[in-house]
Design a protein around this motif. Structure first.
Motif, PDB file in Angstrom:
ATOM      1  N   TRP A  77      -8.321   4.373  -1.639  1.00 35.81           N
ATOM      2  CA  TRP A  77      -8.655   3.111  -1.318  1.00 35.81           C
ATOM      3  C   TRP A  77      -9.759   2.937  -0.358  1.00 35.81           C
ATOM      4  CZ3 TRP A  77      -5.056  -0.676  -2.672  1.00 35.81           C
ATOM      5  CH2 TRP A  77      -3.899  -0.233  -3.085  1.00 35.81           C
ATOM      6  N   SER A  78     -10.464   1.960  -0.622  1.00 37.44           N
ATOM      7  CA  SER A  78     -11.497   1.381   0.387  1.00 37.44           C
ATOM      8  C   SER A  78     -11.274  -0.237   0.666  1.00 37.44           C
ATOM      9  CB  SER A  78     -12.856   1.418  -0.577  1.00 37.44           C
ATOM     10  OG  SER A  78     -12.982   2.686  -1.097  1.00 37.44           O
ATOM     11  N   PHE A  79     -11.334  -0.124   2.175  1.00 37.90           N
ATOM     12  CA  PHE A  79     -11.087  -1.630   2.700  1.00 37.90           C
ATOM     13  C   PHE A  79     -12.222  -2.182   3.525  1.00 37.90           C
ATOM     14  CE2 PHE A  79      -6.991   0.635   2.392  1.00 37.90           C
ATOM     15  CZ  PHE A  79      -6.271  -0.161   1.623  1.00 37.90           C
ATOM     16  N   PHE A  80     -12.607  -3.330   3.381  1.00 35.95           N
ATOM     17  CA  PHE A  80     -13.840  -3.958   3.993  1.00 35.95           C
ATOM     18  C   PHE A  80     -13.331  -5.058   4.721  1.00 35.95           C
ATOM     19  CE2 PHE A  80     -15.743  -1.366   0.625  1.00 35.95           C
ATOM     20  CZ  PHE A  80     -16.290  -0.318   1.218  1.00 35.95           C
ATOM     21  N   GLY A  81     -13.999  -5.330   5.891  1.00 32.64           N
ATOM     22  CA  GLY A  81     -13.447  -6.559   6.541  1.00 32.64           C
ATOM     23  C   GLY A  81     -14.423  -6.778   7.765  1.00 32.64           C
ATOM     24  N   GLY A  82     -14.251  -7.970   8.576  1.00 32.78           N
ATOM     25  CA  GLY A  82     -15.172  -8.275   9.663  1.00 32.78           C
ATOM     26  C   GLY A  82     -16.318  -9.082   9.360  1.00 32.78           C
ATOM     27  N   GLU A  83     -16.804  -9.097   8.117  1.00 32.66           N
ATOM     28  CA  GLU A  83     -17.811 -10.040   7.766  1.00 32.66           C
ATOM     29  C   GLU A  83     -17.767 -10.261   6.140  1.00 32.66           C
ATOM     30  OE1 GLU A  83     -21.337  -8.255   9.112  1.00 32.66           O
ATOM     31  OE2 GLU A  83     -21.144  -6.360   8.017  1.00 32.66           O
ATOM     32  N   LEU A 115     -18.481   1.030  -5.818  1.00 26.43           N
ATOM     33  CA  LEU A 115     -17.525   1.659  -6.912  1.00 26.43           C
ATOM     34  C   LEU A 115     -18.375   2.605  -7.973  1.00 26.43           C
ATOM     35  CD1 LEU A 115     -15.458  -1.324  -7.700  1.00 26.43           C
ATOM     36  CD2 LEU A 115     -14.641   0.542  -6.714  1.00 26.43           C
ATOM     37  N   VAL A 116     -19.664   2.571  -7.997  1.00 26.29           N
ATOM     38  CA  VAL A 116     -20.275   3.676  -8.417  1.00 26.29           C
ATOM     39  C   VAL A 116     -20.168   4.942  -7.943  1.00 26.29           C
ATOM     40  CG1 VAL A 116     -22.687   4.436  -9.121  1.00 26.29           C
ATOM     41  CG2 VAL A 116     -22.154   2.010  -9.527  1.00 26.29           C
ATOM     42  N   ALA A 117     -20.046   4.854  -6.593  1.00 25.48           N
ATOM     43  CA  ALA A 117     -19.894   6.322  -5.833  1.00 25.48           C
ATOM     44  C   ALA A 117     -18.253   6.648  -5.819  1.00 25.48           C
ATOM     45  CB  ALA A 117     -20.445   6.131  -4.544  1.00 25.48           C
ATOM     46  N   ALA A 118     -17.619   5.646  -5.841  1.00 25.46           N
ATOM     47  CA  ALA A 118     -15.975   5.701  -5.620  1.00 25.46           C
ATOM     48  C   ALA A 118     -15.344   5.086  -6.790  1.00 25.46           C
ATOM     49  CB  ALA A 118     -15.422   5.157  -4.091  1.00 25.46           C
ATOM     50  N   PRO A 119     -15.585   5.664  -8.033  1.00 26.20           N
ATOM     51  CA  PRO A 119     -14.570   5.276  -9.255  1.00 26.20           C
ATOM     52  C   PRO A 119     -13.618   5.199  -9.040  1.00 26.20           C
ATOM     53  CG  PRO A 119     -15.531   7.206  -9.639  1.00 26.20           C
ATOM     54  CD  PRO A 119     -16.110   6.773  -8.272  1.00 26.20           C
ATOM     55  N   GLY A 120     -12.771   6.050  -8.494  1.00 26.39           N
ATOM     56  CA  GLY A 120     -11.446   5.950  -8.477  1.00 26.39           C
ATOM     57  C   GLY A 120     -10.544   5.319  -7.423  1.00 26.39           C
ATOM     58  N   SER A 121     -11.309   4.400  -6.652  1.00 29.37           N
ATOM     59  CA  SER A 121     -10.895   3.869  -5.457  1.00 29.37           C
ATOM     60  C   SER A 121     -10.396   2.450  -5.767  1.00 29.37           C
ATOM     61  CB  SER A 121     -12.052   3.705  -4.477  1.00 29.37           C
ATOM     62  OG  SER A 121     -11.536   3.318  -3.106  1.00 29.37           O
ATOM     63  N   LYS A 122      -9.533   1.820  -5.378  1.00 28.66           N
ATOM     64  CA  LYS A 122      -8.956   0.568  -5.138  1.00 28.66           C
ATOM     65  C   LYS A 122     -10.051  -0.166  -4.072  1.00 28.66           C
ATOM     66  CE  LYS A 122      -4.510   1.441  -7.272  1.00 28.66           C
ATOM     67  NZ  LYS A 122      -3.019   1.411  -7.034  1.00 28.66           N
ATOM     68  N   LEU A 149       0.979  -1.158  -0.027  1.00 31.55           N
ATOM     69  CA  LEU A 149       0.084  -0.047  -0.111  1.00 31.55           C
ATOM     70  C   LEU A 149       0.860   1.419   0.115  1.00 31.55           C
ATOM     71  CD1 LEU A 149      -2.563  -1.074   2.606  1.00 31.55           C
ATOM     72  CD2 LEU A 149      -2.740  -1.417   0.019  1.00 31.55           C
ATOM     73  N   ASP A 150       0.529   2.135  -0.663  1.00 37.06           N
ATOM     74  CA  ASP A 150       1.048   3.313  -0.488  1.00 37.06           C
ATOM     75  C   ASP A 150       0.618   4.732   0.136  1.00 37.06           C
ATOM     76  OD1 ASP A 150      -1.369   4.036  -2.108  1.00 37.06           O
ATOM     77  OD2 ASP A 150      -0.448   4.814  -3.954  1.00 37.06           O
ATOM     78  N   PHE A 151       0.234   4.401   1.310  1.00 34.48           N
ATOM     79  CA  PHE A 151      -0.141   5.488   2.056  1.00 34.48           C
ATOM     80  C   PHE A 151       0.830   6.626   2.418  1.00 34.48           C
ATOM     81  CE2 PHE A 151      -2.919   2.215   4.486  1.00 34.48           C
ATOM     82  CZ  PHE A 151      -3.868   2.307   3.350  1.00 34.48           C
ATOM     83  N   GLY A 152       0.442   8.052   2.295  1.00 34.63           N
ATOM     84  CA  GLY A 152       1.468   8.825   2.573  1.00 34.63           C
ATOM     85  C   GLY A 152       0.845   9.910   3.523  1.00 34.63           C
ATOM     86  N   PRO A 153       1.716  11.056   3.732  1.00 33.68           N
ATOM     87  CA  PRO A 153       1.346  12.093   4.845  1.00 33.68           C
ATOM     88  C   PRO A 153       0.268  13.092   4.369  1.00 33.68           C
ATOM     89  CG  PRO A 153       3.517  12.638   3.565  1.00 33.68           C
ATOM     90  CD  PRO A 153       3.123  11.158   3.462  1.00 33.68           C
ATOM     91  N   ASP A 154      -0.131  12.909   3.073  1.00 30.64           N
ATOM     92  CA  ASP A 154      -1.456  13.730   2.621  1.00 30.64           C
ATOM     93  C   ASP A 154      -2.645  12.972   2.780  1.00 30.64           C
ATOM     94  OD1 ASP A 154       0.327  15.855   1.838  1.00 30.64           O
ATOM     95  OD2 ASP A 154       0.604  15.090  -0.021  1.00 30.64           O
ATOM     96  N   ASP A 155      -2.714  11.653   3.102  1.00 31.20           N
ATOM     97  CA  ASP A 155      -3.560  10.761   3.196  1.00 31.20           C
ATOM     98  C   ASP A 155      -4.508  11.222   4.365  1.00 31.20           C
ATOM     99  OD1 ASP A 155      -4.051   9.165   0.751  1.00 31.20           O
ATOM    100  OD2 ASP A 155      -2.162   8.317   1.362  1.00 31.20           O
ATOM    101  N   VAL A 156      -5.852  10.877   4.446  1.00 28.18           N
ATOM    102  CA  VAL A 156      -6.610  10.944   5.754  1.00 28.18           C
ATOM    103  C   VAL A 156      -7.594   9.685   5.798  1.00 28.18           C
ATOM    104  CG1 VAL A 156      -8.696  12.116   6.696  1.00 28.18           C
ATOM    105  CG2 VAL A 156      -6.836  13.415   5.388  1.00 28.18           C
ATOM    106  N   LEU A 157      -7.162   8.857   6.681  1.00 28.68           N
ATOM    107  CA  LEU A 157      -7.708   7.676   6.944  1.00 28.68           C
ATOM    108  C   LEU A 157      -8.825   7.714   7.837  1.00 28.68           C
ATOM    109  CD1 LEU A 157      -4.672   6.999   6.109  1.00 28.68           C
ATOM    110  CD2 LEU A 157      -5.038   4.739   7.033  1.00 28.68           C
TER     111      LEU A 157
END
Length: 507
Positions: free
Chosen positions: A272-278, A289-296, A190-198
């Motif tokens: 980026w979009s991550f999902f987990g837990g179920e 992805l319709v709402a977030a077309p630029g997201s992996k 993953l390529d997280f950097g200081p300009d990201d907001v998680l």
């Protein structure tokens, strides 16, 4: 080089000292401010030596994040505790973990008198809150640590409590080594950097929440707390706070959809979009992805007993749909430093399908109560394994698809039924958004009850759909329409509540 949790924060401090480490509500705290305060609190915690297990009894507040870092700086073990949990449950967790010292915010302090009973004694960090009736741990800048205490990789960093199918949580100590290996693997891809907001949708007593904190802090990025009210206008919240990395349970997609937040391009700031837990459904990813077309998009999988996560699958459109089972996204390949095997009900190894067993440096030392290890932590072929209780199917290249819990494959009139398969068939019926199948006791043994959301559909239409897969003798006994599926405190579908509801309906 794999870093400890403290070393990850220090790397973020070096990158972004005067930038935001954390935003909660209207509060915005820099890396330097978090670091300085954590050193002061850590010095207070070490007044009498290593603090051992320290409870962090907080909501989602600045105290939460500074507190957990302070415990780690002091060489202690973080025990995240939720003020919203029943007092008796929190009391049992504290006793099990051996908590004698507590860091609390206003929400935590409000419930502490009800929690600390039955001869318990705890000291509370004097961090400026309104503490009455408890001995204090005095805080002074003069006693601040000059630097964090060095720890061994084998030392426990956290004690987390599993949700547990029985509803009785088990205490799981997670060592610094397990977290170091987990985040090292994450950094490689993953390529997280200081300009990201998680985003921080998870509470800190749920291990994906630890992922969010130290994924952000290890990159010098900003951690943005996301309150439940944000779902009322998720696109507005994401845009206002500049969130670039999203992480939630798949139920978060359902909540966003219910509030009309998945319009075309509504979340176009996400990288980026991550999902987990179920289990993550393919259709939910397509809607997101319709709402977030630029997201992996990645589907993350891993039990608490294996240091947050051990598998990931990056969405690849039709290929992901082809590799999934029952309309769900694959869980991916096991991290390279770990190993797995699939074991059938007869105890034989399989190259195709079976219960997922895991081993490797991320494995926990076992539950705090050794009696609970039986049947979960096992030794085979000279190696120590954790039995996940999850049934998976393997592709020839080692990628895994989640089939369901071992105990979700039930027998009805001697016919083996996979509950996830019933869920999948019901979801395919016109008007249905989501469905969860549970069992309940009946005079003839067990029967199925389906809870579903969306439009209210005639029972016969649902029965016709399920009847295309199952024989008549095992068709669900009842279909129950709900406005929404209940969620537990970790925002997973609360199957225990649904099973209880099913039993009540039988009465």
């Amino acid at each position: 080089m794999a870093l400890t949790l403290v070393e990850r924060f220090l790397r973020g401090l070096e990158i972004s000292a005067d930038r935001s480490a954390l935003r909660v509500g209207s509060e915005d705290v820099t890396y330097q401010q978090v670091h300085d305060t954590a050193l002061i609190w850590a010095g207070a915690l070490r007044t009498n030596g290593s603090p051992g297990a320290v409870g962090v009894l907080t909501g989602k507040s600045v105290t939460t994040y500074v507190g957990l870092l302070a415990v780690l700086y002091a060489g202690g073990t973080v025990v995240p505790l939720q003020p919203s949990f029943p007092a008796a449950l929190t009391r049992r967790m504290m006793k099990t973990a051996g908590v004698r010292e507590v860091i609390a915010d206003e929400r935590g302090l409000a419930v502490l008198p009800e929690v600390v009973r039955d001869g318990m004694t705890v000291r509370v960090l004097d961090n400026g809150g309104s503490v009455t009736g408890f001995p204090l741990i005095p805080v002074s800048a003069e006693s601040a640590l000059a630097e964090p205490v060095e720890v061994e990789l084998a030392d426990p960093a956290y004690i987390l409590f599993t949700s547990g199918s029985t509803g009785i949580p088990k205490a799981v100590p997670i060592a610094h080594r397990g977290f170091a290996h987990y985040f090292d693997e994450m950094d490689r891809r993953l390529d997280f950097g200081p300009d990201d907001v998680l985003s921080q949708t998870f509470d800190l007593n749920f291990d994906p929440g630890i992922h969010d904190v130290f994924a952000a802090w290890g990159a010098g990025a900003t951690l943005q707390a996301v309150p439940p009210s944000a779902y009322r206008d998720l696109p507005g919240f994401v845009a206002e706070h500049g969130i670039t990395v999203w992480h939630s349970t798949p139920s978060g997609i359902w909540m966003a959809r219910e509030m009309g937040a998945l319009e075309k391009g509504a979340l176009d700031g996400l990288r980026w979009s991550f999902f987990g837990g179920e289990a993550l459904r393919c259709q939910d990813v397509l809607d997101w992805l319709v709402a977030a077309p630029g997201s992996k998009v990645e589907n993350l999988y891993g039990p608490t007993e294996f240091s947050i996560g051990v598998c990931w699958h990056r969405w690849a459109g039709e290929e992901s749909q082809r590799r999934g089972v029952n309309g769900t996204v694959p869980i991916g390949k096991v991290h390279a430093v770990n190993d797995f095997r699939l074991v059938t009900e007869d105890g034989e190894q399989s190259s195709v399908e079976g219960e997922l067993w895991l081993t490797g440096p991320q494995i926990s030392t076992g539950y705090l109560d050794p009696a609970e290890n039986e049947g979960r932590f096992v030794v085979a072929d000279g190696r120590r394994w954790y039995r996940t209780g999850d049934r998976v199917r393997a592709q020839p290249d080692g990628e895994l698809a989640y089939l369901g819990r071992m105990d979700s494959q039930v027998k009805i009139h001697a016919w083996r039924v996979e509950l996830a398969e019933v869920d999948h068939v019901v979801r395919a019926c016109a008007g249905v958004l989501d469905a969860v199948t549970v069992t309940r006791s009946a005079a003839h043994g067990e029967e199925l009850v389906v809870f579903y959301t969306g439009d209210e559909v005639p029972d016969q239409e649902l029965a016709d759909g399920v009847g295309a897969v199952l024989p008549d003798t095992v068709l669900p006994r009842q279909y129950v329409h709900l406005e929404s599926l209940p969620l537990n405190p970790n925002r997973k579908v609360d199957r225990l509540a649904l099973r209880k509801r099913a039993e009540e309906l039988a009465g």
